[in-house]
Design an enzyme around this catalytic site. Sequence first.
Site, PDB file in Angstrom:
ATOM      1  N   ARG A  57      66.569 -26.500  82.686  1.00 25.12           N
ATOM      2  CA  ARG A  57      65.504 -27.093  81.816  1.00 25.12           C
ATOM      3  C   ARG A  57      64.214 -26.333  82.603  1.00 25.12           C
ATOM      4  NH1 ARG A  57      62.562 -31.184  83.220  1.00 25.12           N
ATOM      5  NH2 ARG A  57      64.076 -32.024  82.981  1.00 25.12           N
ATOM      6  N   TYR A 109      50.141 -21.553  58.775  1.00 29.22           N
ATOM      7  CA  TYR A 109      51.502 -21.840  58.491  1.00 29.22           C
ATOM      8  C   TYR A 109      51.111 -23.432  58.173  1.00 29.22           C
ATOM      9  CZ  TYR A 109      56.796 -22.928  59.510  1.00 29.22           C
ATOM     10  OH  TYR A 109      57.754 -23.588  59.554  1.00 29.22           O
ATOM     11  N   ASP A 181      48.775 -16.874  66.532  1.00 25.53           N
ATOM     12  CA  ASP A 181      49.858 -17.063  66.292  1.00 25.53           C
ATOM     13  C   ASP A 181      50.531 -15.776  65.058  1.00 25.53           C
ATOM     14  OD1 ASP A 181      52.358 -17.182  64.100  1.00 25.53           O
ATOM     15  OD2 ASP A 181      51.674 -19.069  63.731  1.00 25.53           O
ATOM     16  N   LYS A 206      61.480 -15.592  63.110  1.00 22.92           N
ATOM     17  CA  LYS A 206      61.068 -14.224  61.799  1.00 22.92           C
ATOM     18  C   LYS A 206      61.585 -13.273  62.242  1.00 22.92           C
ATOM     19  CE  LYS A 206      59.505 -18.701  60.088  1.00 22.92           C
ATOM     20  NZ  LYS A 206      58.156 -18.854  60.514  1.00 22.92           N
TER      21      LYS A 206
HETATM   22  C1  LIG Z   1      57.834 -20.349  60.938  1.00 19.24           C
HETATM   23  C2  LIG Z   1      56.590 -19.961  61.194  1.00 19.24           C
HETATM   24  C3  LIG Z   1      55.956 -20.909  62.035  1.00 19.24           C
HETATM   25  C4  LIG Z   1      57.016 -22.127  62.873  1.00 19.24           C
HETATM   26  O1  LIG Z   1      57.891 -22.415  63.285  1.00 19.24           O
HETATM   27  P1  LIG Z   1      59.533 -22.297  63.781  1.00 19.24           P
HETATM   28  O2  LIG Z   1      60.465 -21.573  64.440  1.00 19.24           O
HETATM   29  O3  LIG Z   1      59.655 -22.504  62.450  1.00 19.24           O
HETATM   30  O4  LIG Z   1      59.292 -23.622  64.203  1.00 19.24           O
HETATM   31  C5  LIG Z   1      54.673 -21.421  62.776  1.00 19.24           C
HETATM   32  N1  LIG Z   1      53.448 -19.606  62.977  1.00 19.24           N
HETATM   33  C6  LIG Z   1      54.387 -18.698  61.527  1.00 19.24           C
HETATM   34  C7  LIG Z   1      53.044 -17.851  61.420  1.00 19.24           C
HETATM   35  C8  LIG Z   1      55.174 -19.570  60.935  1.00 19.24           C
HETATM   36  O5  LIG Z   1      55.612 -18.050  59.941  1.00 19.24           O
END
Ligand SMILES: *Cc1c(COP(=O)(O)O)cnc(C)c1O
Length: 392
Positions: A57, A109, A181, A206
């Site tokens: 961890r 998001y 982000d 992604k």
């Molecule tokens: C998918 C997404 C998230 C969340 O991420 P997860 O891996 O699904 O928890 C946060 N920000 C953006 C822009 C996203 O497309």
Amino acid sequence: MKTKGRIFMSYKSIDTALIHGGISIDERTGAVNVPIYQTSTFKQDGLGKMRGYEYSRTGNPTREALEKLIAELEGGYAGFAFASGLAAETAVLSLLHSGDRVLISSNVYGGTFRLLNNVFDHFNITYTISDTENPEAFENDITFDVKAVLLESPANPLMTVTDIRKIAQIAHEHGLLVIVDNTFMTPYLQRPISLGADIVVHSATKYLGGHSDVVAGLAIAKTKELADKIAFVQNSTGGVLPPFDSFLLIRGIKTLGVRLDRHVENALAAANFLSSHSAVKSVHYPGLETDKGYEINKSQAKNGGVMISFELKDGYDIKKFFESLELITLAESLGGVESLVCHPSTMTHASIPEEIRKKVGITDGLIRLSIGIEDINDILEDLKQAINSSKL
Ligand SMILES: *Cc1c(COP(=O)(O)O)cnc(C)c1O
């Protein structure tokens, strides 16, 4: 034996850093891939005599290789890998305290919104939706309790562009932490720390992963001070990325450049196709010169990225459109090699209350495309036939 490998501090080209950055060679065996250290704990040679790791961890060599890689790619002091993008955001937002407020851009998001609206509110950490596209409006939203801004650019699902440099400058004048982000762009297309961000977060699920086979999140801190705080939260709250998933992500990142070059080429062709189609009412894609975010996006990112949203004119049935697509798959998520389509108001952004959706322009007619790396002619053909089939 502890395997540290070689640590490359910087490459002139990100294309090379994607492949050789972080810890790329296993020093003990010469393996050109980082081994999957599937272990929870590590032998200590005596009381207090650790070989650099004690418990997975706190730190695991496979995860560490990924963390060093992403820190290098984003130009930060240190990186941290989490079990999802939302786990990474949770850790970063945990730097705030009861009574603090965070400004979020209006198109964040849906899960980010839900995290603040339904979880962090339990701890009296509140948010205000701010129009970060408009720096003056943003500055006016900075009340005494605002301690951070969390923004996306381009922001999902309308692909609105925020001038990251300008917002970071205003935010810093008011002592705020700037969190970006960067999921939609990745460091291959945009590097927020170089534009003024203090922390970058990713849903690595992604483009970084890129194959729709791993859920993961990353956070990158610009300074040692912030890195120490995030490291503490990561170890204390424990939402870490497992070794195998860390390996998958390193593997995905190696091809990020070639994948994105093709993704973007295809996205631009799809955006051009849609904007010249008589059935299409609007197209949102900052890679189009006619897009309102084009100039600012160009000043801070390599190109317009891959994500497109659009609306069909009256007289076209969007339910029929979704059902008629054959190649492009209806699914949540984005950033994989396959083309995906989604309906933000009932899928990715359903957790945002209807009146807020309406206010920020997420209409029920909005369609979001994540263009894959298939042959562009097949993608365009599928869009064409689905639009034709959806005519009422
Ligand atoms: C998918 C997404 C998230 C969340 O991420 P997860 O891996 O699904 O928890 C946060 N920000 C953006 C822009 C996203 O497309």
